[in-house]
Design a protein around this motif. Structure first.
Motif, PDB file in Angstrom:
ATOM      1  N   LEU A 302       0.831  -1.212   0.000  1.00 30.42           N
ATOM      2  CA  LEU A 302       0.000   0.000   0.000  1.00 30.42           C
ATOM      3  C   LEU A 302       0.863   1.258   0.000  1.00 30.42           C
ATOM      4  O   LEU A 302       0.505   2.266  -0.629  1.00 30.42           O
ATOM      5  CB  LEU A 302      -0.923  -0.018   1.225  1.00 30.42           C
ATOM      6  CG  LEU A 302      -2.174   0.863   1.175  1.00 30.42           C
ATOM      7  CD1 LEU A 302      -3.049   0.509  -0.022  1.00 30.42           C
ATOM      8  CD2 LEU A 302      -2.972   0.709   2.469  1.00 30.42           C
ATOM      9  N   ILE A 303       2.013   1.189   0.666  1.00 32.88           N
ATOM     10  CA  ILE A 303       2.939   2.338   0.656  1.00 32.88           C
ATOM     11  C   ILE A 303       3.433   2.599  -0.765  1.00 32.88           C
ATOM     12  O   ILE A 303       3.472   3.744  -1.233  1.00 32.88           O
ATOM     13  CB  ILE A 303       4.121   2.065   1.618  1.00 32.88           C
ATOM     14  CG1 ILE A 303       3.628   2.034   3.063  1.00 32.88           C
ATOM     15  CG2 ILE A 303       5.201   3.132   1.437  1.00 32.88           C
ATOM     16  CD1 ILE A 303       4.681   1.578   4.058  1.00 32.88           C
ATOM     17  N   GLY A 304       3.786   1.511  -1.467  1.00 27.74           N
ATOM     18  CA  GLY A 304       4.231   1.680  -2.851  1.00 27.74           C
ATOM     19  C   GLY A 304       3.136   2.230  -3.750  1.00 27.74           C
ATOM     20  O   GLY A 304       3.381   3.121  -4.572  1.00 27.74           O
ATOM     21  N   VAL A 305       1.908   1.710  -3.570  1.00 25.85           N
ATOM     22  CA  VAL A 305       0.784   2.161  -4.403  1.00 25.85           C
ATOM     23  C   VAL A 305       0.461   3.626  -4.132  1.00 25.85           C
ATOM     24  O   VAL A 305       0.052   4.360  -5.040  1.00 25.85           O
ATOM     25  CB  VAL A 305      -0.452   1.274  -4.142  1.00 25.85           C
ATOM     26  CG1 VAL A 305      -1.695   1.858  -4.802  1.00 25.85           C
ATOM     27  CG2 VAL A 305      -0.204  -0.125  -4.675  1.00 25.85           C
ATOM     28  N   SER A 306       0.664   4.078  -2.892  1.00 22.14           N
ATOM     29  CA  SER A 306       0.355   5.477  -2.573  1.00 22.14           C
ATOM     30  C   SER A 306       1.234   6.447  -3.360  1.00 22.14           C
ATOM     31  O   SER A 306       0.863   7.605  -3.570  1.00 22.14           O
ATOM     32  CB  SER A 306       0.522   5.720  -1.071  1.00 22.14           C
ATOM     33  OG  SER A 306       1.877   5.566  -0.694  1.00 22.14           O
ATOM     34  N   PHE A 307       2.423   5.978  -3.800  1.00 18.34           N
ATOM     35  CA  PHE A 307       3.270   6.802  -4.674  1.00 18.34           C
ATOM     36  C   PHE A 307       2.954   6.559  -6.148  1.00 18.34           C
ATOM     37  O   PHE A 307       2.961   7.477  -6.962  1.00 18.34           O
ATOM     38  CB  PHE A 307       4.754   6.492  -4.420  1.00 18.34           C
ATOM     39  CG  PHE A 307       5.251   6.975  -3.089  1.00 18.34           C
ATOM     40  CD1 PHE A 307       5.604   8.309  -2.901  1.00 18.34           C
ATOM     41  CD2 PHE A 307       5.353   6.111  -2.014  1.00 18.34           C
ATOM     42  CE1 PHE A 307       6.049   8.769  -1.673  1.00 18.34           C
ATOM     43  CE2 PHE A 307       5.794   6.554  -0.778  1.00 18.34           C
ATOM     44  CZ  PHE A 307       6.141   7.886  -0.600  1.00 18.34           C
ATOM     45  N   LEU A 308       2.688   5.281  -6.485  1.00 18.62           N
ATOM     46  CA  LEU A 308       2.489   4.918  -7.892  1.00 18.62           C
ATOM     47  C   LEU A 308       1.168   5.444  -8.436  1.00 18.62           C
ATOM     48  O   LEU A 308       1.114   5.961  -9.574  1.00 18.62           O
ATOM     49  CB  LEU A 308       2.534   3.389  -8.021  1.00 18.62           C
ATOM     50  CG  LEU A 308       2.338   2.820  -9.432  1.00 18.62           C
ATOM     51  CD1 LEU A 308       3.489   3.250 -10.342  1.00 18.62           C
ATOM     52  CD2 LEU A 308       2.256   1.290  -9.373  1.00 18.62           C
ATOM     53  N   LEU A 309       0.092   5.339  -7.652  1.00 21.32           N
ATOM     54  CA  LEU A 309      -1.240   5.689  -8.151  1.00 21.32           C
ATOM     55  C   LEU A 309      -1.345   7.163  -8.567  1.00 21.32           C
ATOM     56  O   LEU A 309      -1.866   7.455  -9.654  1.00 21.32           O
ATOM     57  CB  LEU A 309      -2.296   5.342  -7.095  1.00 21.32           C
ATOM     58  CG  LEU A 309      -3.746   5.320  -7.566  1.00 21.32           C
ATOM     59  CD1 LEU A 309      -3.928   4.336  -8.717  1.00 21.32           C
ATOM     60  CD2 LEU A 309      -4.682   4.950  -6.413  1.00 21.32           C
ATOM     61  N   MET A 311       0.994   9.033  -9.686  1.00 18.33           N
ATOM     62  CA  MET A 311       1.765   9.188 -10.922  1.00 18.33           C
ATOM     63  C   MET A 311       0.965   8.710 -12.129  1.00 18.33           C
ATOM     64  O   MET A 311       0.947   9.371 -13.187  1.00 18.33           O
ATOM     65  CB  MET A 311       3.085   8.406 -10.809  1.00 18.33           C
ATOM     66  CG  MET A 311       4.046   8.973  -9.766  1.00 18.33           C
ATOM     67  SD  MET A 311       5.476   7.899  -9.501  1.00 18.33           S
ATOM     68  CE  MET A 311       6.217   7.935 -11.125  1.00 18.33           C
ATOM     69  N   ILE A 312       0.282   7.569 -11.982  1.00 18.79           N
ATOM     70  CA  ILE A 312      -0.514   7.054 -13.100  1.00 18.79           C
ATOM     71  C   ILE A 312      -1.666   8.005 -13.405  1.00 18.79           C
ATOM     72  O   ILE A 312      -1.960   8.299 -14.573  1.00 18.79           O
ATOM     73  CB  ILE A 312      -1.057   5.643 -12.777  1.00 18.79           C
ATOM     74  CG1 ILE A 312       0.091   4.665 -12.565  1.00 18.79           C
ATOM     75  CG2 ILE A 312      -1.954   5.149 -13.902  1.00 18.79           C
ATOM     76  CD1 ILE A 312      -0.362   3.277 -12.114  1.00 18.79           C
ATOM     77  N   LEU A 313      -2.329   8.492 -12.352  1.00 17.63           N
ATOM     78  CA  LEU A 313      -3.444   9.413 -12.556  1.00 17.63           C
ATOM     79  C   LEU A 313      -2.973  10.699 -13.229  1.00 17.63           C
ATOM     80  O   LEU A 313      -3.637  11.228 -14.137  1.00 17.63           O
ATOM     81  CB  LEU A 313      -4.117   9.725 -11.217  1.00 17.63           C
ATOM     82  CG  LEU A 313      -4.922   8.574 -10.597  1.00 17.63           C
ATOM     83  CD1 LEU A 313      -5.355   8.933  -9.178  1.00 17.63           C
ATOM     84  CD2 LEU A 313      -6.148   8.255 -11.445  1.00 17.63           C
ATOM     85  N   PHE A 314      -1.811  11.208 -12.799  1.00 21.29           N
ATOM     86  CA  PHE A 314      -1.274  12.433 -13.404  1.00 21.29           C
ATOM     87  C   PHE A 314      -0.926  12.199 -14.871  1.00 21.29           C
ATOM     88  O   PHE A 314      -1.246  13.023 -15.738  1.00 21.29           O
ATOM     89  CB  PHE A 314      -0.040  12.908 -12.644  1.00 21.29           C
ATOM     90  CG  PHE A 314       0.633  14.095 -13.287  1.00 21.29           C
ATOM     91  CD1 PHE A 314       0.109  15.370 -13.126  1.00 21.29           C
ATOM     92  CD2 PHE A 314       1.765  13.932 -14.075  1.00 21.29           C
ATOM     93  CE1 PHE A 314       0.704  16.470 -13.729  1.00 21.29           C
ATOM     94  CE2 PHE A 314       2.369  15.016 -14.691  1.00 21.29           C
ATOM     95  CZ  PHE A 314       1.835  16.292 -14.507  1.00 21.29           C
ATOM     96  N   TYR A 315      -0.269  11.082 -15.143  1.00 23.44           N
ATOM     97  CA  TYR A 315       0.095  10.767 -16.530  1.00 23.44           C
ATOM     98  C   TYR A 315      -1.157  10.659 -17.403  1.00 23.44           C
ATOM     99  O   TYR A 315      -1.209  11.201 -18.522  1.00 23.44           O
ATOM    100  CB  TYR A 315       0.874   9.450 -16.578  1.00 23.44           C
ATOM    101  CG  TYR A 315       1.000   8.873 -17.969  1.00 23.44           C
ATOM    102  CD1 TYR A 315       1.927   9.378 -18.870  1.00 23.44           C
ATOM    103  CD2 TYR A 315       0.152   7.835 -18.381  1.00 23.44           C
ATOM    104  CE1 TYR A 315       2.024   8.858 -20.151  1.00 23.44           C
ATOM    105  CE2 TYR A 315       0.242   7.313 -19.661  1.00 23.44           C
ATOM    106  CZ  TYR A 315       1.175   7.822 -20.535  1.00 23.44           C
ATOM    107  OH  TYR A 315       1.262   7.315 -21.802  1.00 23.44           O
ATOM    108  N   THR A 316      -2.173   9.957 -16.890  1.00 26.75           N
ATOM    109  CA  THR A 316      -3.416   9.779 -17.660  1.00 26.75           C
ATOM    110  C   THR A 316      -4.065  11.132 -17.954  1.00 26.75           C
ATOM    111  O   THR A 316      -4.452  11.413 -19.093  1.00 26.75           O
ATOM    112  CB  THR A 316      -4.395   8.885 -16.882  1.00 26.75           C
ATOM    113  OG1 THR A 316      -3.763   7.621 -16.613  1.00 26.75           O
ATOM    114  CG2 THR A 316      -5.671   8.654 -17.674  1.00 26.75           C
ATOM    115  N   ALA A 317      -4.180  11.972 -16.913  1.00 27.77           N
ATOM    116  CA  ALA A 317      -4.796  13.293 -17.108  1.00 27.77           C
ATOM    117  C   ALA A 317      -3.977  14.139 -18.071  1.00 27.77           C
ATOM    118  O   ALA A 317      -4.538  14.855 -18.926  1.00 27.77           O
ATOM    119  CB  ALA A 317      -4.942  13.998 -15.759  1.00 27.77           C
TER     120      ALA A 317
END
Length: 334
Positions: A302-309, A311-317
């Motif tokens: 969950l710690i890793g996902v809190s950084f990854l998610l 980034m993915i949302l920003f890239y998508t937007a």
């Protein structure tokens, strides 16, 4: 075990799957509609409307699958052998489609085989996803926390019907996306196609809504006990309302709202399926708590996902903002 950690992970995986269905659904849908025109410039326009987005859209499928493997390893170990064949077919189809996406442009003018690959790979991937969904809804045979069924248990009239329903639903997403992103003959034809596809999708949704409570008493109890019925009646009403709004907006000059209300239909159907099966991750016997990994594993990932998610949302937007606007017949990504 902290009860909330499996709930958080189930929410994350459910969100990733829903985002995948909506985002990759419309670009798969455009490929499903590919044979409806033989005009070369129109096919180019259709592909160019999704060219900047399609590979990023599939990121959510990776996140959902990897999340299931890490957060619910028992569910992963049961679901995969139960659905090996449709899952493998889906992955091969997505690879086939991705290769076709790139090779079509460099193979011109002799690219008819890649047009066929683009349509066939996308349609098969969409159909396989519906079959996987149907196979999960109808339940998986489990004994001593292991899959105890056969390799073709998923192959039923219900799962095949779900496969056809997903193909129709993705085609509707693709048609309304074309109404939003293109102009000219492509947009006009998509507007006409969307009306027929909408009626077919609502028919499939009604059939699933009747079939599942009839075949599975646990789902009938979830929806039709008096106390639950009082809470859940807005879902079918809202779905019908969104269908009406898609139909109404397709008859005007509206461009984005048919796509937005189609997404709303998908979201409501997804929530309806989640309500029908909660808290089971492997219906009808294994809940999200039965199949969860150790709390320490949940927290670590969950710690890793809190950084990854983010980034993915920003890239998508960022990508959707960068490539905003209409795609014309003489413009393209490639």
């Amino acid at each position: 075990m902290e009860w909330y950690l499996p709930v958080i992970w189930a929410g994350l995986i459910g969100t990733a799957v829903m985002l995948y269905v909506v985002l990759d659904g419309f670009d798969l849908g455009i490929a499903i509609l590919f044979p409806t025109t033989a005009d070369e410039s129109e096919r180019d326009q259709m592909m160019n409307s999704v060219a900047p987005f399609w590979d990023g859209n599939e990121t959510w499928l990776v996140l959902g699958g990897a999340g299931l493997w890490v957060a619910f390893p028992l569910a992963y170990s049961v679901i995969m052998p139960a659905l090996y064949l449709p899952v493998t077919l889906m992955l091969l189809s997505l690879i086939f489609r991705g290769v076709a996406f790139e090779f079509r442009w460099v193979a011109k003018p002799k690219h008819r085989i890649w047009d066929l690959a683009f349509w066939l790979g996308s349609t098969t991937a969409a159909f396989s996803q519906g079959v996987i969904l149907g196979g999960l809804i109808q339940g998986v045979k489990v004994v001593d926390n292991q899959f105890a069924g056969g390799p073709f248990d998923w192959l039923t009239p219900f799962s095949l019907m779900c496969g056809a329903g997903v193909v129709v639903g993705y085609a509707l997403l693709g048609a309304t996306w074309l109404v939003f992103k293109t102009e000219g003959a492509v947009a006009d034809r998509a507007r006409r196609q969307a009306k027929t596809l909408l009626l077919c999708l609502l028919a499939f949704a009604a059939l699933v809504s009747l079939w599942t409570p009839y075949a599975h008493p646990r789902i009938a109890e979830r929806w039709f006990t008096p106390s639950n019925l009082l809470l859940l009646w807005p879902f079918p009403v809202l779905t019908a309302f969104c269908g009406y709004m898609v139909w109404k907006r397709l008859h005007g000059n509206h461009e984005f709202t048919p796509f937005a209300f189609t997404i709303a239909i998908f979201l409501l159907c997804f929530l309806g399926l989640a309500i029908s099966n909660y808290p089971y991750l492997v219906p009808p016997g294994l809940t999200i708590w039965d199949t969860a990994a150790a709390p320490s594993s949940h927290i670590f990932v969950l710690i890793g996902v809190s950084f990854l998610l983010p980034m993915i949302l920003f890239y998508t937007a960022f990508v959707y903002w960068t490539f905003r606007g209409k795609v014309k017949a003489d413009s393209g990504y490639h």
